[in-house]
Scaffold this motif. Structure first.
Motif, PDB file in Angstrom:
ATOM      1  N   TYR A  48       1.187   4.000  -3.148  1.00  0.00           N
ATOM      2  CA  TYR A  48       1.089   5.446  -2.976  1.00  0.00           C
ATOM      3  C   TYR A  48       2.293   6.147  -3.614  1.00  0.00           C
ATOM      4  CZ  TYR A  48       1.057  10.044  -0.767  1.00  0.00           C
ATOM      5  OH  TYR A  48       1.086  11.389  -0.556  1.00  0.00           O
ATOM      6  N   CYS A  49       3.481   5.639  -3.330  1.00  0.00           N
ATOM      7  CA  CYS A  49       4.704   6.283  -3.831  1.00  0.00           C
ATOM      8  C   CYS A  49       4.773   6.253  -5.354  1.00  0.00           C
ATOM      9  CB  CYS A  49       5.936   5.606  -3.230  1.00  0.00           C
ATOM     10  SG  CYS A  49       6.150   5.916  -1.468  1.00  0.00           S
ATOM     11  N   GLY A  69      -4.039   7.865  -2.912  1.00  0.00           N
ATOM     12  CA  GLY A  69      -4.407   6.532  -2.450  1.00  0.00           C
ATOM     13  C   GLY A  69      -5.511   5.946  -3.308  1.00  0.00           C
ATOM     14  N   SER A 118       0.827  -1.208   0.000  1.00  0.00           N
ATOM     15  CA  SER A 118       0.000   0.000   0.000  1.00  0.00           C
ATOM     16  C   SER A 118       0.861   1.257   0.000  1.00  0.00           C
ATOM     17  CB  SER A 118      -0.949   0.004   1.210  1.00  0.00           C
ATOM     18  OG  SER A 118      -0.242   0.208   2.420  1.00  0.00           O
ATOM     19  N   PHE A 119       2.009   1.183   0.676  1.00  0.00           N
ATOM     20  CA  PHE A 119       2.940   2.311   0.675  1.00  0.00           C
ATOM     21  C   PHE A 119       3.600   2.462  -0.698  1.00  0.00           C
ATOM     22  CE2 PHE A 119       7.346   3.870   1.417  1.00  0.00           C
ATOM     23  CZ  PHE A 119       7.025   5.161   1.813  1.00  0.00           C
ATOM     24  N   THR A 165      -7.105   5.599   1.633  1.00  0.00           N
ATOM     25  CA  THR A 165      -6.622   6.981   1.722  1.00  0.00           C
ATOM     26  C   THR A 165      -5.601   7.137   2.853  1.00  0.00           C
ATOM     27  OG1 THR A 165      -8.431   7.586   3.231  1.00  0.00           O
ATOM     28  CG2 THR A 165      -8.842   7.832   0.864  1.00  0.00           C
ATOM     29  N   PHE A 166      -5.178   6.009   3.446  1.00  0.00           N
ATOM     30  CA  PHE A 166      -4.334   6.035   4.643  1.00  0.00           C
ATOM     31  C   PHE A 166      -3.082   6.887   4.457  1.00  0.00           C
ATOM     32  CE2 PHE A 166      -0.734   4.328   7.038  1.00  0.00           C
ATOM     33  CZ  PHE A 166      -1.218   4.380   8.334  1.00  0.00           C
ATOM     34  N   TRP A 167      -2.323   6.644   3.391  1.00  0.00           N
ATOM     35  CA  TRP A 167      -1.043   7.320   3.224  1.00  0.00           C
ATOM     36  C   TRP A 167      -1.188   8.779   2.817  1.00  0.00           C
ATOM     37  CZ3 TRP A 167       2.854   5.131   5.440  1.00  0.00           C
ATOM     38  CH2 TRP A 167       2.913   3.730   5.546  1.00  0.00           C
ATOM     39  N   ASP A 168      -2.366   9.194   2.381  1.00  0.00           N
ATOM     40  CA  ASP A 168      -2.570  10.606   2.054  1.00  0.00           C
ATOM     41  C   ASP A 168      -2.490  11.482   3.301  1.00  0.00           C
ATOM     42  OD1 ASP A 168      -2.949  10.809  -0.777  1.00  0.00           O
ATOM     43  OD2 ASP A 168      -4.863   9.771  -0.555  1.00  0.00           O
ATOM     44  N   TYR A 169      -2.792  10.919   4.456  1.00  0.00           N
ATOM     45  CA  TYR A 169      -2.794  11.715   5.688  1.00  0.00           C
ATOM     46  C   TYR A 169      -1.388  12.077   6.163  1.00  0.00           C
ATOM     47  CZ  TYR A 169      -7.822  11.154   6.036  1.00  0.00           C
ATOM     48  OH  TYR A 169      -9.175  11.221   5.779  1.00  0.00           O
ATOM     49  N   PRO A 170      -0.485  11.114   6.353  1.00  0.00           N
ATOM     50  CA  PRO A 170       0.859  11.512   6.807  1.00  0.00           C
ATOM     51  C   PRO A 170       1.622  12.334   5.775  1.00  0.00           C
ATOM     52  CG  PRO A 170       0.802   9.169   6.281  1.00  0.00           C
ATOM     53  CD  PRO A 170      -0.607   9.645   6.284  1.00  0.00           C
ATOM     54  N   PHE A 171       1.288  12.175   4.482  1.00  0.00           N
ATOM     55  CA  PHE A 171       1.991  12.938   3.452  1.00  0.00           C
ATOM     56  C   PHE A 171       1.243  14.209   3.056  1.00  0.00           C
ATOM     57  CE2 PHE A 171       4.027   8.804   2.937  1.00  0.00           C
ATOM     58  CZ  PHE A 171       5.344   9.163   2.735  1.00  0.00           C
TER      59      PHE A 171
END
Length: 383
Positions: A246-247, A364, A242-243, A368-374
């Motif tokens: 996103y990348c 994402g 998932s990471f 949408t998980f990784w959209d938050y920390p980034f």
């Protein structure tokens, strides 16, 4: 319908008759749109449009709850088929109120009206040529020719052009074999990769069940890896994918190629730009297995050299399963009709906003998980 030709005129009665899945028309002011082909694509589901068929949707376009973007409005113009004949509609309402006025018609008038009715029936029985937002003579590229070798010349105009989506097929290459290699039906993803996922999962679990796999810290300390740790390793691989998902989407697919670099623009268009230009091209919504195998191979080699063999393979198979789910969800977000209020419904609305309004956010796909920390979350709309 060419831009220079006079628009077709429809009465309100004609428009309201088109209110089914097989023929759905809506109004935007006095403009008439045949949105039958858009029902499956609509992020809010086809039921929302069907409930408004034959009616003016100007209020829904402005919102709330959702104010449609300029790209969405531009997209709608592809379904424009004509104008509402206000005079005819008004005359029809007056005749309904005063039927006695029609009794004194001349024979010539009756013949003329009969002719009009025949013309309307002929028009309704024939398919309309939907108006496209792409002007074949004025667009920045020649749509009659393969696009792959043209887009690099757009320079600084490329980024704006590629993020103005259209509902028409794209031909990338003139060579039939090369062109075919860029298209993939969705079912090939599970057909090719799921047997590998199933086999490797069985292999990893049975190997760990032999209780011979140990993680060695030094000559005096090691830990036995139990077979019941396989589900945890599998989930770790899925999470890692998932990471990576996103990348790749953010830093590779949405790189902004330099305006002066023909080759980087071309590469960007081939990798992802063509998907944003034609987001509902069903043959290019999943990765061709050949191209995907490169990413899968790099992922495997990284884990193989980072973790002990069986552990690395267990994490890898979880990541591979995550990739399969990613491609299937991506296809469904474009063509599926998830139930309103469901998780997939919210994902579909989120992804459509990414395509039509927020191309620099919302990377994402399965989450949408990784959209938050980034800090790339698509903002909520404010009215």
């Amino acid at each position: 319908m060419s831009p220079s030709s006079a628009p077709r005129l429809f009465s309100e009665k004609e428009v309201t008759r088109h209110c089914t899945k097989d023929s759905c028309w809506v109004l935007l002011g006095t403009r008439v749109y045949d949105v039958t082909g858009f029902l499956r694509m609509h992020p809010g589901g086809e039921a929302l449009i069907l409930r408004r068929s034959g009616k003016d949707v100007s209020g829904e376009m402005e919102g709330p709850p959702h104010r449609h973007s300029e790209n969405a409005r531009r997209w709608m113009e592809q379904y424009y088929i004509g104008e509402l004949d206000r005079d005819e509609a008004q005359t029809l309402r007056e005749r309904r109120k005063s039927p006695e006025k029609t009794e004194g018609k001349t024979e010539e008038k009756k013949t003329e009206e009969k002719k009009k009715e025949v013309e309307v029936e002929e028009e309704e029985s024939s398919p309309y040529s939907r108006c496209s937002s792409v002007d074949l003579d004025k667009d920045l590229v020649d749509w009659r020719k393969p696009l792959a070798w043209q887009v690099g010349y757009l320079g600084e105009k490329y980024d704006t052009w590629v993020h103005q989506p259209v509902d028409r097929p794209i031909r990338l290459f003139g060579n039939p074999f090369l062109e075919a290699s860029t298209k993939t039906s969705w079912y090939w993803v599970p057909v090719v990769w799921l047997p590998i996922v199933i086999y490797l999962s069985w292999h990893c679990y049975t190997t760990l069940a032999q209780e011979t796999t140990r993680v060695v810290f030094n000559s005096d300390h090691s830990v036995l890896v139990h077979k019941y740790s396989f589900p945890l390793l599998f989930v770790m691989g899925w999470f890692l994918w998932s990471f990576i998902e996103y990348c790749i989407h953010r830093f590779v697919f949405h790189m902004k190629p330099p305006a002066h670099n023909y080759y980087l623009i071309t590469i960007h268009f081939l990798l992802h730009g063509q998907h944003h230009k034609s987001p509902f091209d069903g043959s290019r919504l999943v990765f061709p297995p050949g191209l995907a195998s490169i990413v899968v191979g790099v992922f495997y080699l990284f884990l193989h050299h980072t973790l002990p063999e069986v552990l690395g393979m267990s994490v890898f198979v979880g990541g591979l399963c995550g990739y399969v789910v990613y491609d299937m969800i991506h296809y469904y977000l474009h063509y599926g009709s998830p139930k309103r209020g469901s998780y997939l419904y919210s994902l579909k609305a989120y992804h459509v906003k990414h395509h039509f309004e927020h191309q620099r956010a919302g990377f994402g796909i399965t989450s949408t998980f990784w959209d938050y920390p980034f800090n790339t979350v698509i903002p909520d709309e404010k009215f």
